[in-house]
Motif scaffolding. Structure first.
Motif, mmCIF file in Angstrom:
data_model
loop_
_atom_site.group_PDB
_atom_site.id
_atom_site.type_symbol
_atom_site.label_atom_id
_atom_site.label_comp_id
_atom_site.label_asym_id
_atom_site.label_seq_id
_atom_site.Cartn_x
_atom_site.Cartn_y
_atom_site.Cartn_z
ATOM 1 N N ILE A 477 0.870 -1.183 0.000
ATOM 2 C CA ILE A 477 0.000 0.000 0.000
ATOM 3 C C ILE A 477 0.899 1.222 0.000
ATOM 4 O O ILE A 477 1.725 1.403 0.897
ATOM 5 N N PRO A 641 -5.377 0.039 -8.240
ATOM 6 C CA PRO A 641 -4.141 -0.674 -7.902
ATOM 7 C C PRO A 641 -3.326 -1.015 -9.149
ATOM 8 O O PRO A 641 -3.844 -1.054 -10.278
ATOM 9 N N ASN A 649 -4.092 -7.583 -8.417
ATOM 10 C CA ASN A 649 -3.778 -6.285 -7.824
ATOM 11 C C ASN A 649 -2.734 -6.473 -6.732
ATOM 12 O O ASN A 649 -2.914 -7.287 -5.820
ATOM 13 N N TYR A 652 -1.517 -1.059 -3.954
ATOM 14 C CA TYR A 652 -2.709 -0.253 -3.702
ATOM 15 C C TYR A 652 -2.290 1.151 -3.272
ATOM 16 O O TYR A 652 -1.166 1.366 -2.817
ATOM 17 N N ALA A 676 -8.508 1.261 1.413
ATOM 18 C CA ALA A 676 -7.500 0.404 0.785
ATOM 19 C C ALA A 676 -7.428 -0.952 1.470
ATOM 20 O O ALA A 676 -7.306 -1.992 0.805
ATOM 21 N N ASP A 679 -10.327 -2.994 0.316
ATOM 22 C CA ASP A 679 -10.113 -3.488 -1.051
ATOM 23 C C ASP A 679 -9.220 -4.722 -1.048
ATOM 24 O O ASP A 679 -9.479 -5.700 -1.764
#
Length: 746
Positions: A477, A641, A649, A652, A676, A679
Motif C-alpha cells: 500500500i 491498484p 492487484n 494499492y 484500501a 479493497d
C-alpha cells in the motif's frame, strides 16, 4: 415462557443500557447513520451490491436498515470495545433480532469497511487468517494517518503488516514537538474539522485527550480595530449567500473555458461580484430615474394645483365683482359658468392634491433610502469580504485561482464542528498506535517499488546509515503524498521510482491533481497576551486580522492557539510567503500583532518556527486539491491498484489525495487507509463471515498453529451460532462461495 426464549430473545432493559449499549430509537439511529456518513433511510449502492437480497422486498430493506443503524449506534455508544453480533442482537427487539446470519454479516461488512471496530479498542473475537504466511504479508509505505488506519484494519483481517516510514517519527504531515519550556508546537495538521461526521470523533473517544472548540470568526480585526458583531454577521451572510449561489450554479452545469479547463473559483467569485456590481449600478440607475420621475411628477402636480387655485380664485373674484356691480342676474350664463369653474377647480384640486401628496411621500422615501452606487466599499469592506475567500483558501489548501469551480472542489470544506487538541493531533495518532504492536520501521526511505514480478512486489529502502535493503511482500500500500507522486513521475531523484513506471492514465491523473501548500509561522511568547482582559475566554484563542493586500488575504491572517498555551500559530496559504526568509515572515507577523495588541505584544518571541512543507522530501506540499485540470475520474484512477504479471492487484494506493470528498484532511487520509484495507481484504479473502465461534480456525497449508491471536474477552457461546452456520466464516474446503466474491468499492 421457555428458558431458551428468555436467554436469547429478551434482554433486561437495565442490562441493555449498562452492558450492551443505548436504548435504540429513531433519533439515535439517524444520528448514528449521519455520523457514519450513511443515509438513515436507504441502503447505499455498496450495501445493495453486498446484500442482493435487499432487491427482493421492501421489508428486507427495512430490517436491514434497522440492523445496520443499530450496529452503528452500538459501536458509537462504546467505541472502546469491539461491537459484535451478540451486542447488536441484544440491542434489537424481537423479532428483528432472530436472523443472526444477517446481523453477523452486517457487523462484518461495517467492520471490513472501517465504519465500526476501528482505531484503538478491545477485541472479543478471534482474528482468523485465511491466507498462508507468504501471501498475507503487506508492506505499507508511510506511517501517517492513512498508513496507520490501513495497518490496523489489515491486522484485524488477518494480514501481517510492516510499515516503512522515511522519517524518524510517525504521523506524516501531522507533527508536533515541544519547545524548551514545554510548549507544544504543531507544525502539521492541527485542526480536526467536520467532527459531526468524522471517524476522528471515534478516535477521540478512544483516547483521553483534552480538546477545545475552534471558533473561526469570533473576532475580526480591521486596521487594528475589532469589527462589531453586526458587521461580521453582514459579511458572513453575504459570503454564505455567494457561496451558496456558486454551489447551485456548479450543480447546474460544468463551467469550462475554451481549452476545456475548469473555470477557477476565483473567477467564479469575480463574475458573481461583477454581477452584483452590475445589479447595484442598475438599481442605482433605476433609483435615480425613479427619483427624477417622482420629482417631475411632484413638480407637475404642484403646478397643476397652482393653476387650479388661480382659476378658482379668478372665478370667485369675478363673481364678487359682478355681485358688487349688481350684474349677476343680468347674465345667468356667465354666473353659472363662473360657479362651475370654481366647483370644478376645487374638485380637481383635491384630486391633484392627493396625487401631489403621494408623489411627495414617494420622493421623501427615495431620499431617505438612497441606493448605493457601489455594491461594496472598495476599502476595508472589500478587504474583509476578501478575507472570507482567504479563509476558503485556508480550508482548501490552495489559492482560489488554482482551484476549479465545480460542485466537488469545495465539498465538505464548510466550517462544521472543529477542535484542536492541547497535546496536538500527532499525540492522537501516537496513542492510537499504542498497544497495537504495529511493526513500524522508522528511517526507512523507500527508493523503488518494483511490481514487475509474477506474484510479489519488491520494495527497495534506504536506511538511516545509507544501507540499501530489499523487502518482498505479496501486497503493498502506497500512501505517498500527491506531491511526492508528482516528483516520482517527473523523475526527481528525491522521490521513489516505480518499476515499471506507472501507467500513462495514472500518471496523467497525478499531474491533473493539485498539490496544495499551507505553511505556518509558529511563535512562542512568555505569556498569552491575546487571551487576556475582556478576551480571556474559551473563544479568545482564535482571531483574524484582515490583510489590506488582496494577494495575501490567506496568509498571516488566521491566528490560532489552545487555551493555556503560550504558542500562537498563523498560516500562509500558497506561494505568498514561499520564498520569504524566516526573519522576514516573523517580522511581518509581529508587526500585525503589534497593530492589534500594541505594547502588550512583545517585540520578539521566545522562539519561532517556520514550516517549509514544499521542501520536505516526504511531502512536497501539505495536501491535494482539485485543480483546473482535475476530473472526478482522476480520484478513481489514483485509487486504482497496480497489477503484477499474474494479473492480480498488488500495489494499492491510499492517502487524502484519493478521497474525493475529504481531500486535504486528516479524516480523508484515515478513511482512505480503511478503504484500501477493505479493497485488499475483498480481493484476497473475499466476503466470508468473521469467525464468531471462538473455537475453530482455518489454516493455510503452510500456516503454523501459533499464529492464531485470541483477545481478552473470549469466544461467543456456542448457542449464538445459527443452525447450519459454518464456524470458519462461510469458507467451504478453503473456497469462498461465489456469491460473496463481488467486489465493492468503499
Amino acid at each position: 415462557m421457555s428458558s431458551e426464549a428468555t436467554s436469547s430473545d429478551y434482554v433486561d432493559d437495565e442490562l441493555r443500557g449498562e452492558d450492551f449499549g443505548p436504548s435504540i430509537d429513531d433519533n439515535a439511529l439517524a444520528a448514528a447513520a449521519r455520523q457514519a456518513r450513511l443515509p438513515f433511510d436507504r441502503p447505499t449502492e455498496h450495501e445493495l451490491a453486498f446484500f442482493p437480497e435487499l432487491w427482493e422486498h421492501k421489508t428486507a430493506v427495512e430490517v436491514f436498515l434497522l440492523i445496520r443503524n443499530s450496529t452503528l449506534a452500538t459501536w458509537q455508544y462504546n467505541p472502546q470495545k469491539e461491537c459484535t453480533a451478540s451486542d447488536v442482537r441484544n440491542n434489537i427487539f424481537p423479532p428483528f433480532n432472530s436472523d443472526l446470519d444477517l446481523i453477523q454479516n452486517v457487523v462484518h461488512f461495517l467492520t471490513r469497511h472501517g465504519l465500526i471496530n476501528f482505531g484503538r479498542y478491545v477485541r472479543s473475537t478471534r482474528i482468523t487468517r485465511f491466507l498462508v504466511r507468504d501471501r498475507r504479508k503487506v508492506i505499507i509505505i508511510g506511517a501517517g494517518a492513512a498508513g496507520i488506519s490501513a495497518a490496523i484494519q489489515l491486522i484485524s483481517t488477518g494480514f501481517d503488516v510492516t510499515i516503512l516510514e522515511g522519517r524518524g517519527r510517525i504521523g506524516g504531515r501531522v507533527h508536533s514537538f515541544k519547545t524548551k519550556s514545554g510548549q507544544v508546537m504543531e507544525t502539521g495538521g492541527d485542526t480536526l474539522r467536520k467532527l459531526e461526521d468524522s471517524p476522528m470523533t471515534t478516535l477521540l473517544h478512544q483516547v483521553s485527550l483534552e480538546e477545545h472548540g475552534v471558533y473561526d470568526y469570533t473576532t475580526i480585526y480591521v486596521d487594528g480595530k475589532p469589527l462589531n458583531d453586526d458587521k461580521i454577521h453582514i459579511f458572513l451572510t453575504h459570503y454564505e449567500s455567494a457561496k451558496g449561489a456558486l454551489n447551485w450554479e456548479a450543480h447546474q452545469r460544468e463551467h469550462r473555458d475554451e481549452n476545456g479547463l475548469f473555470v477557477s473559483r476565483q473567477r467564479a467569485y469575480e463574475n458573481l461580484m461583477n454581477l452584483s456590481e452590475r445589479s447595484t449600478l442598475i438599481k442605482y440607475f433605476n433609483h435615480c430615474k425613479s427619483l427624477e420621475e417622482v420629482a417631475r411628477a411632484r413638480e407637475k402636480h404642484y403646478n397643476q394645483m397652482k393653476n387650479l387655485r388661480n382659476t378658482a380664485l379668478m372665478a370667485e373674484n369675478r363673481l364678487k365683482k359682478l355681485e358688487e356691480q349688481g350684474l349677476l342676474d343680468n347674465d345667468p350664463i356667465m354666473r353659472r359658468s363662473l360657479k362651475r369653474d370654481v366647483a370644478t377647480s376645487i374638485q380637481k384640486f383635491d384630486e391633484v392634491s392627493n396625487a401631489f401628496e403621494a408623489a411627495d411621500n414617494h420622493w421623501k422615501l427615495l431620499n431617505e433610502h438612497p441606493q448605493a452606487k457601489q455594491f461594496m466599499h472598495p476599502g476595508s469592506d472589500f478587504n474583509t469580504y476578501n478575507f472570507m475567500l482567504g479563509f476558503e483558501e485556508y480550508l482548501i489548501g490552495a489559492q482560489l485561482e488554482k482551484v476549479q469551480f465545480s460542485c466537488d472542489s469545495a465539498v465538505n470544506k464548510e466550517h462544521g464542528v472543529a477542535a484542536r487538541l492541547t497535546e496536538g493531533v500527532a499525540e492522537l495518532l501516537l496513542r492510537i498506535t499504542q498497544r497495537r504492536n504495529l511493526d513500524i520501521h522508522l528511517n526507512h526511505k523507500v527508493v523503488d517499488i518494483d511490481y514487475s514480478g509474477v506474484d510479489d512486489v519488491k520494495v527497495k529502502v534506504q536506511k538511516k546509515d545509507g544501507e540499501i535493503e530489499e523487502l518482498t511482500a505479496a501486497i503493498v500500500i502506497s500512501t505517498l503524498p500527491i506531491g511526492v507522486l508528482k516528483k516520482s513521475i517527473s523523475g526527481d531523484a528525491r522521490a521513489p521510482t516505480f518499476t515499471p513506471p506507472v501507467p500513462a492514465e495514472k500518471a496523467k491523473s497525478i499531474r491533473n491533481m493539485g498539490s496544495g501548500l499551507i505553511n505556518k509561522c509558529i511563535l512562542e511568547f512568555d505569556k498569552a497576551f491575546w487571551a487576556t482582559g475582556s478576551r480571556a475566554n474559551n473563544q479568545s484563542t482564535q482571531f483574524v486580522t484582515v490583510s489590506p493586500n488582496i494577494r495575501t488575504r490567506g496568509s498571516l491572517s488566521i491566528w490560532s492557539s489552545t487555551p493555556g498555551s503560550k504558542v500562537l500559530t498563523t498560516y500562509m496559504v500558497g506561494d505568498s510567503c514561499k520564498d520569504s526568509p524566516d526573519d522576514v515572515i516573523i517580522q511581518r507577523a509581529l508587526q500585525t500583532l503589534h497593530k492589534v495588541f500594541g505594547n502588550n505584544c512583545p517585540r520578539t518571541p521566545l522562539s519561532a518556527h517556520i514550516t517549509r512543507w514544499h521542501e520536505d522530501e516526504f511531502a512536497f506540499g501539505s495536501g491535494s486539491f482539485m485543480s483546473l485540470r482535475t476530473e472526478k475520474s482522476d480520484f478513481d484512477e489514483l485509487m486504482k491498484p497496480l497489477k503484477t504479471s499474474d494479473g492480480k492487484n498488488r500495489v494499492y494506493f491510499a492517502g487524502e489525495h484519493t478521497s474525493s470528498s475529504y481531500a486535504a484532511t486528516i479524516q480523508g487520509a484515515w478513511m482512505s487507509g480503511a478503504r484500501a484495507a477493505a479493497d485488499i481484504a475483498n480481493d484476497y479473502v473475499g466476503f466470508g463471515f468473521v469467525d464468531m465461534s471462538g473455537t475453530k480456525n482455518v489454516k493455510g497449508e503452510d500456516e503454523e498453529g501459533g499464529d492464531m491471536h485470541i483477545d481478552h474477552d473470549g469466544p461467543l457461546p456456542e448457542g449464538m451460532l445459527a443452525d447450519g452456520q459454518q464456524a470458519n466464516g462461510g469458507v467451504v474446503n478453503g473456497e469462498i462461495p461465489e456469491a460473496k466474491k463481488a467486489k465493492i468499492d468503499n
